[in-house]
Design a protein around this motif. Structure first.
Motif, PDB file in Angstrom:
ATOM      1  N   GLU A  64       0.809  -1.226   0.000  1.00  0.00           N
ATOM      2  CA  GLU A  64       0.000   0.000   0.000  1.00  0.00           C
ATOM      3  C   GLU A  64       0.843   1.278   0.000  1.00  0.00           C
ATOM      4  O   GLU A  64       0.575   2.193  -0.789  1.00  0.00           O
ATOM      5  CB  GLU A  64      -0.965  -0.009   1.178  1.00  0.00           C
ATOM      6  CG  GLU A  64      -2.142  -0.943   0.984  1.00  0.00           C
ATOM      7  CD  GLU A  64      -3.151  -0.818   2.118  1.00  0.00           C
ATOM      8  OE1 GLU A  64      -2.944   0.035   3.014  1.00  0.00           O
ATOM      9  OE2 GLU A  64      -4.149  -1.571   2.107  1.00  0.00           O
ATOM     10  N   PRO A  65       1.867   1.428   0.870  1.00  0.00           N
ATOM     11  CA  PRO A  65       2.632   2.685   0.869  1.00  0.00           C
ATOM     12  C   PRO A  65       3.263   2.998  -0.486  1.00  0.00           C
ATOM     13  O   PRO A  65       3.263   4.150  -0.934  1.00  0.00           O
ATOM     14  CB  PRO A  65       3.686   2.461   1.958  1.00  0.00           C
ATOM     15  CG  PRO A  65       3.082   1.435   2.862  1.00  0.00           C
ATOM     16  CD  PRO A  65       2.311   0.530   1.967  1.00  0.00           C
TER      17      PRO A  65
ATOM     18  N   GLU B 113       0.566   4.153  -2.845  1.00  0.00           N
ATOM     19  CA  GLU B 113       0.129   5.510  -2.492  1.00  0.00           C
ATOM     20  C   GLU B 113       1.105   6.559  -3.019  1.00  0.00           C
ATOM     21  O   GLU B 113       0.693   7.594  -3.552  1.00  0.00           O
ATOM     22  CB  GLU B 113      -0.010   5.632  -0.969  1.00  0.00           C
ATOM     23  CG  GLU B 113      -1.177   4.843  -0.404  1.00  0.00           C
ATOM     24  CD  GLU B 113      -1.155   4.783   1.109  1.00  0.00           C
ATOM     25  OE1 GLU B 113      -2.171   4.393   1.699  1.00  0.00           O
ATOM     26  OE2 GLU B 113      -0.092   5.112   1.698  1.00  0.00           O
ATOM     27  N   ARG B 114       2.421   6.280  -2.861  1.00  0.00           N
ATOM     28  CA  ARG B 114       3.410   7.239  -3.361  1.00  0.00           C
ATOM     29  C   ARG B 114       3.354   7.344  -4.879  1.00  0.00           C
ATOM     30  O   ARG B 114       3.474   8.431  -5.441  1.00  0.00           O
ATOM     31  CB  ARG B 114       4.810   6.823  -2.909  1.00  0.00           C
ATOM     32  CG  ARG B 114       5.089   7.077  -1.432  1.00  0.00           C
ATOM     33  CD  ARG B 114       6.557   6.930  -1.134  1.00  0.00           C
ATOM     34  NE  ARG B 114       7.027   5.558  -1.310  1.00  0.00           N
ATOM     35  CZ  ARG B 114       6.988   4.627  -0.365  1.00  0.00           C
ATOM     36  NH1 ARG B 114       6.483   4.917   0.832  1.00  0.00           N
ATOM     37  NH2 ARG B 114       7.446   3.415  -0.592  1.00  0.00           N
TER      38      ARG B 114
ATOM     39  N   GLY C 233       0.140   9.372  -5.774  1.00  0.00           N
ATOM     40  CA  GLY C 233       0.040  10.749  -5.295  1.00  0.00           C
ATOM     41  C   GLY C 233       0.692  11.728  -6.243  1.00  0.00           C
ATOM     42  O   GLY C 233       1.571  11.375  -7.032  1.00  0.00           O
TER      43      GLY C 233
ATOM     44  N   ARG D  19       1.986  12.064  -0.617  1.00  0.00           N
ATOM     45  CA  ARG D  19       1.219  11.019   0.058  1.00  0.00           C
ATOM     46  C   ARG D  19      -0.219  11.460   0.318  1.00  0.00           C
ATOM     47  O   ARG D  19      -0.829  11.077   1.293  1.00  0.00           O
ATOM     48  CB  ARG D  19       1.892  10.635   1.369  1.00  0.00           C
ATOM     49  CG  ARG D  19       3.260  10.002   1.200  1.00  0.00           C
ATOM     50  CD  ARG D  19       3.827   9.627   2.556  1.00  0.00           C
ATOM     51  NE  ARG D  19       2.937   8.744   3.302  1.00  0.00           N
ATOM     52  CZ  ARG D  19       3.038   7.407   3.259  1.00  0.00           C
ATOM     53  NH1 ARG D  19       3.949   6.831   2.497  1.00  0.00           N
ATOM     54  NH2 ARG D  19       2.212   6.674   3.969  1.00  0.00           N
ATOM     55  N   GLU D  20      -0.742  12.303  -0.569  1.00  0.00           N
ATOM     56  CA  GLU D  20      -2.104  12.788  -0.357  1.00  0.00           C
ATOM     57  C   GLU D  20      -3.131  11.677  -0.537  1.00  0.00           C
ATOM     58  O   GLU D  20      -4.152  11.653   0.141  1.00  0.00           O
ATOM     59  CB  GLU D  20      -2.386  13.951  -1.311  1.00  0.00           C
ATOM     60  CG  GLU D  20      -1.540  15.181  -1.017  1.00  0.00           C
ATOM     61  CD  GLU D  20      -1.890  16.330  -1.932  1.00  0.00           C
ATOM     62  OE1 GLU D  20      -2.917  16.246  -2.630  1.00  0.00           O
ATOM     63  OE2 GLU D  20      -1.142  17.333  -1.957  1.00  0.00           O
TER      64      GLU D  20
ATOM     65  N   THR E  13      -4.439   8.059   0.042  1.00  0.00           N
ATOM     66  CA  THR E  13      -4.209   6.988   1.016  1.00  0.00           C
ATOM     67  C   THR E  13      -5.305   5.942   0.926  1.00  0.00           C
ATOM     68  O   THR E  13      -6.441   6.237   0.561  1.00  0.00           O
ATOM     69  CB  THR E  13      -4.187   7.539   2.450  1.00  0.00           C
ATOM     70  OG1 THR E  13      -5.435   8.193   2.715  1.00  0.00           O
ATOM     71  CG2 THR E  13      -3.033   8.508   2.641  1.00  0.00           C
TER      72      THR E  13
ATOM     73  N   GLU F  53      -8.090   3.481   2.354  1.00  0.00           N
ATOM     74  CA  GLU F  53      -9.048   3.537   3.452  1.00  0.00           C
ATOM     75  C   GLU F  53      -9.841   2.239   3.488  1.00  0.00           C
ATOM     76  O   GLU F  53     -10.072   1.604   2.465  1.00  0.00           O
ATOM     77  CB  GLU F  53     -10.003   4.718   3.277  1.00  0.00           C
ATOM     78  CG  GLU F  53      -9.329   6.083   3.315  1.00  0.00           C
ATOM     79  CD  GLU F  53     -10.314   7.219   3.127  1.00  0.00           C
ATOM     80  OE1 GLU F  53     -11.509   6.916   2.826  1.00  0.00           O
ATOM     81  OE2 GLU F  53      -9.916   8.386   3.263  1.00  0.00           O
TER      82      GLU F  53
ATOM     83  N   LEU G 141      -8.368   3.028  -2.635  1.00  0.00           N
ATOM     84  CA  LEU G 141      -7.521   4.194  -2.875  1.00  0.00           C
ATOM     85  C   LEU G 141      -8.097   4.963  -4.062  1.00  0.00           C
ATOM     86  O   LEU G 141      -8.134   4.442  -5.183  1.00  0.00           O
ATOM     87  CB  LEU G 141      -6.079   3.758  -3.180  1.00  0.00           C
ATOM     88  CG  LEU G 141      -5.109   4.865  -3.605  1.00  0.00           C
ATOM     89  CD1 LEU G 141      -4.794   5.785  -2.432  1.00  0.00           C
ATOM     90  CD2 LEU G 141      -3.819   4.262  -4.174  1.00  0.00           C
TER      91      LEU G 141
END
Length: 625
Positions: free
Chosen positions: A469-470, A473-474, A477, A482-483, A485, A487, A499
């Protein structure tokens, strides 16, 4: 004469059957301990040869004999005549009709007649045969398809001209004198091989005139294997042999006429017998021909995964048609040892029975099914190493960067999570209620992609995807921020992670029971959880896949009409080149493909649905004048 038993009074109840009831003896009780032993003892005590059974048969025969003798002679003759007729009908229906020669009513369908193959040398690299008999139902079906899609007819004629290397107008120059067969043989003669065109000559004098005019006035004549061969400009030659006009190079005709063996009945051509019999066109590649033609870098190279040239002992293809569309079949017989040493995509892909079509919407734009995605995608990547190295490099670069950021090897760690079957699909967000019209785009949102897997460990899948996930996300974004994310949300009774990447992409995944679903829209999760009918209930999908193998290595389906809608929405509709082709393309509505692979053979079946020709309804004046 034995005393006749008294006749029962009219309306009185029938006397119960007094003989032994074998079914009661053999099957009471049917199951349970000792059932087999009871059946064997019953056969001993009451079966044929036993006293009880024999006595009952004797009494029954005596009753029947007495009843028969009491009938009048005329009645007995009529009954006997009816019995004889019934026996003859039963013999024809049960024995002779199934064994009837093909082509007779009730018998099997016949492959098209092929007299040309007897003239083709056994070592031919390739052979193509066309049934062009206007009286045949097969040709009529293909001609009907060609009338609905003229583009296909133009491509076919262009391909024939290109393959022969001879320019001619078939309808004007050949059809008036030709019979029902046209064939082309590629022979391993000369430095680069030779091609010979073979046209059945119903009128040999007219065929002679055509060839003479084609080659020009200055021709020499030679005798090859007892056949007169005329040689004209450019060393082009022609001859008439076995009822066929042979047209090619002097070297090619000499190789064909002097050949000792025939392709007909040769061991390498046995693969032709595996093709569907209801066909109008047939093609054959020998083992040497497959390696020569598929490895040459030409357009035929796209067939390499379906033939496996390194291991094939011979491959064949056929084209057939009916009122609903076209059917292409490809069969390749493999040498198991060579297939083991030089594996290809479909010698590696495992076979499976598709079971995830219920988790896909009823009208996907595209669907691809694989068994054991880990092995399947790995095989595709191995194939890409030689066929599309640039694509493989880009894939490894992207997945490698994502994997390094997340500390996960996507190929090693994620692919094994996909279980024993995967279904990748492209789904429409909205389905228009009105029929598509060429040049007019149906109202629909951006379609979403969905991957559904079964046989999954949901806990392991959630852990591995959470680690990714990280990095995702990067990548999603703005400017690496990292806006965006992930959920947690509830969808159709399960917990999912989502996402929002853009207005059109909502990357969502969920795992439950033995399923994993990853989609670019939350609708993918809802569809997979829906109890309503999916692709398996689609009438078009069922019709296209009817009769195809149940166990496959790969299955694919395309809604070609829906994909054209998508292209038109993207601006294709205003392209003048597309507008000229739209009526032809719009007639081709859908396609289904199955491939069954293994170490001994690869069988491919492609069906293309063809509907009526569609012409755009366009007002000639934008002002309605």
């Amino acid at each position: 004469m034995p005393e006749e038993p008294p006749k029962p009074a009219p309306g009185s109840p029938r006397k119960p059957f007094s003989g032994p009831r074998p079914e009661a003896q053999l099957g009471a009780p049917a199951d349970g301990p000792g059932a087999i032993g009871r059946r064997l003892r019953a056969l001993r005590d009451h079966g044929p040869g036993s006293g009880t059974w024999t006595a009952w048969l004797r009494r029954s025969r005596q009753r029947a004999g007495g009843a028969w003798r009491r009938l009048e002679a005329t009645t007995r003759h009529r009954i006997a005549a009816v019995a004889i007729v019934a026996a003859v009908v039963a013999l024809i229906w049960l024995v002779l009709v199934p064994a009837a020669p093909c082509g007779l009513s009730g018998g099997d369908s016949c492959p098209p007649g092929d007299d040309a193959i007897a003239l083709v040398p056994e070592d031919a690299l390739a052979y193509v045969h066309l049934d062009v008999d206007p009286e045949s139902e097969r040709f009529a079906a293909v001609a009907d398809i060609g009338g609905r899609v003229p583009l296909l007819s133009r491509l076919a004629v262009g391909a024939l001209t290109g393959l022969t290397g001879i320019r001619f107008d078939y309808e004007r120059q050949i059809e008036p004198w030709a019979g029902g067969e046209i064939a082309l043989a590629a022979l391993p003669a000369g430095r680069s091989g030779q091609r010979v065109l073979m046209v059945e000559a119903a009128d040999e004098e007219a065929a002679d005139r055509f060839a003479s005019e084609l080659l020009g006035p200055r021709q020499s004549t030679a005798s090859v294997a007892g056949v007169d061969v005329a040689v004209g400009r450019g060393d082009t030659a022609w001859a008439i042999d076995g009822g066929f006009l042979l047209l090619g190079s002097r070297t090619g005709l000499t190789a064909m006429l002097e050949a000792g063996g025939s392709l007909e009945g040769s061991a390498g051509a046995d693969v032709l017998d595996e093709l569907p019999e209801d066909r109008v066109a047939t093609a054959y590649l020998s083992a040497d021909g497959a390696r020569t033609l598929l490895w040459s870098g030409g357009g035929l190279g796209v067939l390499e995964p379906l033939v496996q040239a390194a291991a094939t002992e011979g491959a064949a293809a056929s084209l057939g048609a009916d009122a609903d569309g076209l059917h292409l079949a490809i069969r390749s017989d493999l040498d198991p040892a060579r297939a083991e040493d030089r594996p290809g995509v479909f010698t590696t892909l495992p076979r499976f029975t598709p079971a995830l079509t219920a988790s896909i919407g009823p009208r996907p734009l595209a669907y691809l099914g694989l068994g054991d995605p880990d092995a399947g995608i790995g095989a595709l990547l191995d194939q890409a190493r030689t066929s599309s190295p640039g694509l493989l490099t880009a894939f490894r670069r992207a997945t490698g960067r994502l994997g390094r950021d997340a500390g996960v090897d996507l190929i090693r760690d994620v692919l094994p999570l996909l279980g024993d079957e995967a279904a990748l699909s492209l789904q429409p967000v909205a389905i228009g209620s009105e029929a598509s019209v060429p040049g007019v785009a149906a109202g629909a949102g951006t379609p979403y992609a969905s991957l559904v897997s079964s046989g999954v460990d949901p806990e392991a899948a959630r852990r591995s995807l959470a680690r990714l996930e990280p990095a995702v996300e990067r990548a999603a974004g703005p400017d690496g921020g990292r806006e965006a994310t992930f959920e947690s949300i509830q969808l159709a009774g399960v917990q999912a992670r989502s996402l929002v990447v853009s207005d059109a992409v909502d990357l969502t995944y969920a795992a439950w029971d033995d399923r994993l679903v990853i989609a670019t829209d939350s609708l993918g999760i809802e569809q997979a959880r829906s109890p309503d009918g999916g692709l398996e209930d689609s009438e078009r999908f069922r019709e296209l896949t009817d009769g195809m193998p149940e166990e496959v290595s790969l299955i694919a389906y395309l809604d070609l009409g829906g994909l054209l809608d998508l292209g038109e929405q993207a601006g294709l509709a205003v392209d003048p080149d597309y507008a000229a082709l739209a009526p032809d393309l719009r007639a081709v509505t859908a396609a289904a493909l199955t491939v069954v692979g293994g170490k001994e053979e690869i069988d491919t079946d492609l069906r293309i649905a063809v509907g009526p020709r569609q012409v755009p309804e366009i007002d000639p004046s934008p002002f309605g004048e």
